[in-house]
Design an enzyme around this catalytic site. Structure first.
Site, PDB file in Angstrom:
ATOM      1  N   GLU A 124       0.823  -1.210   0.000  1.00 61.11           N
ATOM      2  CA  GLU A 124       0.000   0.000   0.000  1.00 61.11           C
ATOM      3  C   GLU A 124       0.860   1.264   0.000  1.00 61.11           C
ATOM      4  O   GLU A 124       0.416   2.316  -0.444  1.00 61.11           O
ATOM      5  CB  GLU A 124      -0.953   0.013   1.195  1.00 61.11           C
ATOM      6  CG  GLU A 124      -1.957   1.142   1.105  1.00 61.11           C
ATOM      7  CD  GLU A 124      -2.953   1.166   2.238  1.00 61.11           C
ATOM      8  OE1 GLU A 124      -3.870   1.999   2.175  1.00 61.11           O
ATOM      9  OE2 GLU A 124      -2.823   0.366   3.183  1.00 61.11           O
ATOM     10  N   ALA A 160      -3.680   7.386   7.786  1.00 58.64           N
ATOM     11  CA  ALA A 160      -2.968   6.964   8.993  1.00 58.64           C
ATOM     12  C   ALA A 160      -1.537   6.545   8.706  1.00 58.64           C
ATOM     13  O   ALA A 160      -0.899   5.897   9.532  1.00 58.64           O
ATOM     14  CB  ALA A 160      -3.733   5.831   9.668  1.00 58.64           C
ATOM     15  N   GLN A 161      -1.005   6.907   7.533  1.00 58.83           N
ATOM     16  CA  GLN A 161       0.365   6.521   7.187  1.00 58.83           C
ATOM     17  C   GLN A 161       1.320   7.672   7.534  1.00 58.83           C
ATOM     18  O   GLN A 161       0.965   8.838   7.499  1.00 58.83           O
ATOM     19  CB  GLN A 161       0.439   6.170   5.701  1.00 58.83           C
ATOM     20  CG  GLN A 161      -0.690   5.212   5.304  1.00 58.83           C
ATOM     21  CD  GLN A 161      -0.259   4.173   4.311  1.00 58.83           C
ATOM     22  OE1 GLN A 161       0.845   3.666   4.358  1.00 58.83           O
ATOM     23  NE2 GLN A 161      -1.160   3.839   3.411  1.00 58.83           N
ATOM     24  N   HIS A 185      -4.483   6.770  -1.888  1.00 61.88           N
ATOM     25  CA  HIS A 185      -3.992   7.915  -1.111  1.00 61.88           C
ATOM     26  C   HIS A 185      -3.553   9.025  -2.063  1.00 61.88           C
ATOM     27  O   HIS A 185      -2.368   9.358  -2.166  1.00 61.88           O
ATOM     28  CB  HIS A 185      -2.855   7.468  -0.194  1.00 61.88           C
ATOM     29  CG  HIS A 185      -3.324   6.546   0.889  1.00 61.88           C
ATOM     30  ND1 HIS A 185      -3.790   6.992   2.097  1.00 61.88           N
ATOM     31  CD2 HIS A 185      -3.413   5.191   0.926  1.00 61.88           C
ATOM     32  CE1 HIS A 185      -4.142   5.955   2.853  1.00 61.88           C
ATOM     33  NE2 HIS A 185      -3.921   4.850   2.153  1.00 61.88           N
ATOM     34  N   HIS A 219      -9.409   1.106  -1.591  1.00 57.48           N
ATOM     35  CA  HIS A 219     -10.489   1.614  -0.718  1.00 57.48           C
ATOM     36  C   HIS A 219     -11.160   2.874  -1.303  1.00 57.48           C
ATOM     37  O   HIS A 219     -10.989   3.987  -0.812  1.00 57.48           O
ATOM     38  CB  HIS A 219     -10.048   1.821   0.729  1.00 57.48           C
ATOM     39  CG  HIS A 219      -8.730   2.480   0.986  1.00 57.48           C
ATOM     40  ND1 HIS A 219      -8.353   3.668   0.423  1.00 57.48           N
ATOM     41  CD2 HIS A 219      -7.710   2.107   1.806  1.00 57.48           C
ATOM     42  CE1 HIS A 219      -7.169   4.007   0.872  1.00 57.48           C
ATOM     43  NE2 HIS A 219      -6.746   3.068   1.704  1.00 57.48           N
ATOM     44  N   GLY A 237     -19.741  -0.406   7.290  1.00 59.48           N
ATOM     45  CA  GLY A 237     -20.808   0.524   7.604  1.00 59.48           C
ATOM     46  C   GLY A 237     -20.319   1.793   8.271  1.00 59.48           C
ATOM     47  O   GLY A 237     -21.108   2.704   8.542  1.00 59.48           O
ATOM     48  N   HIS A 262     -16.722   3.157   7.374  1.00 64.89           N
ATOM     49  CA  HIS A 262     -15.917   3.829   6.361  1.00 64.89           C
ATOM     50  C   HIS A 262     -16.771   4.412   5.240  1.00 64.89           C
ATOM     51  O   HIS A 262     -16.423   5.457   4.676  1.00 64.89           O
ATOM     52  CB  HIS A 262     -14.904   2.849   5.756  1.00 64.89           C
ATOM     53  CG  HIS A 262     -13.684   2.636   6.589  1.00 64.89           C
ATOM     54  ND1 HIS A 262     -13.679   1.839   7.707  1.00 64.89           N
ATOM     55  CD2 HIS A 262     -12.418   3.107   6.455  1.00 64.89           C
ATOM     56  CE1 HIS A 262     -12.471   1.841   8.234  1.00 64.89           C
ATOM     57  NE2 HIS A 262     -11.684   2.598   7.511  1.00 64.89           N
ATOM     58  N   ASP A 268      -9.073  -4.136   5.121  1.00 66.00           N
ATOM     59  CA  ASP A 268      -8.119  -3.088   5.517  1.00 66.00           C
ATOM     60  C   ASP A 268      -7.929  -3.111   7.033  1.00 66.00           C
ATOM     61  O   ASP A 268      -7.732  -2.074   7.667  1.00 66.00           O
ATOM     62  CB  ASP A 268      -8.591  -1.708   5.051  1.00 66.00           C
ATOM     63  CG  ASP A 268      -7.492  -0.647   5.133  1.00 66.00           C
ATOM     64  OD1 ASP A 268      -6.308  -1.024   5.260  1.00 66.00           O
ATOM     65  OD2 ASP A 268      -7.822   0.557   5.092  1.00 66.00           O
ATOM     66  N   ALA A 310      -7.988   4.895  11.072  1.00 63.13           N
ATOM     67  CA  ALA A 310      -6.738   4.124  10.974  1.00 63.13           C
ATOM     68  C   ALA A 310      -7.057   2.662  10.663  1.00 63.13           C
ATOM     69  O   ALA A 310      -6.962   1.790  11.520  1.00 63.13           O
ATOM     70  CB  ALA A 310      -5.949   4.236  12.265  1.00 63.13           C
TER      71      ALA A 310
END
Length: 376
Positions: free
Chosen positions: A125, A136-137, A190, A211, A244, A246, A269, A303
């Site tokens: 990812e 959250a990276q 991202h 995602h 439900g 995200h 994820d 996250a």
């Protein structure tokens, strides 16, 4: 083993009354009124293909970036107990040293006899993302696309990288896409990319979006962005996190109507807190706080998740998605996206006997069979 009297999802993802026979690790026959001595009666049950999670960082206290083969095996056992029969351990935006160690750990697990869910290869990812949509990276480890570096990662992994992410607005993104697509699936993730940049990336060789809706600009009627580009293109598959939280259930229904199950990959994820009680956890070197199953950084940034694929399939059915569509999006479509659909993802003779048995009325898990062996 002969499984009789179930309602079965056939190779076309239609629910039919049929029996299924396995021999060793594989499905050898699907048909009506099959006969045999070792019979399992599945009256009142559904017989489904095992689920395939191609985007999962961790669970039960373990994380791919721990770079520990034993922890990857711990993940595999836990996932199988919940209906996931194969998965791609997923790295993120961490140091080069940690990425390389993680790739070696996955390679070691793949080269040995596996128990529980099968490790199919690595999902990378990070680190080739946009820092402005890093989620959250960790920003300090974000890098520009580097094809030479990726080739070295490919070799270090034992040529097991199945998917790599990129922000297509990055410098040299097109050259990276053209090179990486020859080795694995390339995905947008991202990103701040607009519609035109995303479409150009699709033409260059991107065929997947990580995602969808999360860590990218939203769909706007004057700025359709990556979401609009996916909806407007026919050859791109998108991941959805179906907890439900995200994504609102109404948006999940819209996405399924627009894309169909053949273009949706249900993913977890999930991070190391999945399968554990609420509390303090960690992701990519950052402290994560889990409350009511929702994982966030201290500033409120989401996250990852604490869900699993079977729960997401159950969620989707409760949201109004037909069961065959929900299962296809969590089995055959993800298997196809990592070029493993010839071995798994549907109940077809010759494929591995990765099977789920659910209660017909409640969708509660009754049995899990991994490569012909019952694990639940």
């Amino acid at each position: 083993m002969l499984y009789q009297n179930a309602e079965l999802l056939n190779g076309d993802f239609q629910l039919v009354r049929a029996d299924l026979r396995t021999e060793g690790e594989r499905i050898c026959e699907v048909g009506q009124a099959l006969q045999g001595e070792q019979v399992t009666d599945l009256s009142g049950c559904l017989l489904l293909p095992g689920l395939v999670d191609i985007h999962i960082h961790g669970c039960v206290g373990a994380d791919t970036c721990d770079a520990d083969p034993d922890l990857l095996r711990k993940m595999a056992v836990h996932l199988a107990q919940g209906g996931v029969t194969s998965f791609c351990p997923t790295t993120m935006t961490v140091s080069e040293e940690t990425i390389r160690a993680s790739l070696r750990a996955v390679r070691e697990v793949m080269q040995a006899e596996q128990q529980g869910a099968a490790v199919l290869g690595v999902n990378m990812e990070g680190p080739y993302i946009n820092a402005h949509k890093r989620g959250a990276q960790k920003e300090s480890f974000v890098e520009k696309p580097d094809l030479a570096q990726f080739y070295s990662y490919w070799e270090e992994s034992g040529k097991s990288i199945k998917l790599v992410d990129i922000a297509p607005e990055s410098p040299d993104a097109s050259a990276f896409i053209r090179g990486a697509r020859e080795l694995c699936t390339v995905s947008i993730a991202h990103t701040t990319a607009d519609y035109d940049t995303a479409v150009q990336a699709f033409h260059t060789g991107v065929s997947h979006v990580t995602h969808l809706f999360n860590a990218m600009p939203g769909l706007n009627h004057r700025a359709p962005g990556v979401v609009g580009a996916v909806f407007d293109s026919s050859g791109v598959t998108a991941e959805l996190i179906c907890d439900g939280f995200h994504i609102h259930p109404a948006v999940l229904r819209i996405a399924f109507r627009q894309l169909g199950a053949a273009r949706i990959c249900v993913i977890s994820d999930s991070m190391r807190a999945a399968g554990l009680p609420d509390g303090v956890s960690e992701l990519g070197g950052q402290t994560v706080y889990v409350k009511n199953g929702e994982a966030r950084l201290a500033d409120g940034t989401i996250a990852g998740s604490t869900t699993n694929l079977l729960k997401e399939v159950q969620n989707l059915v409760s949201f109004g998605i037909p069961l065959p569509d929900a299962v296809q999006a969590a089995s055959l479509t993800p298997a196809r996206e990592i070029r493993e659909d010839h071995t798994r993802g549907s109940l077809v003779p010759g494929k591995l006997a990765d099977l789920l048995v659910l209660d017909r009325e409640t969708l509660a898990l009754r049995q899990v069979i991994c490569r012909g062996r019952r694990v639940v």
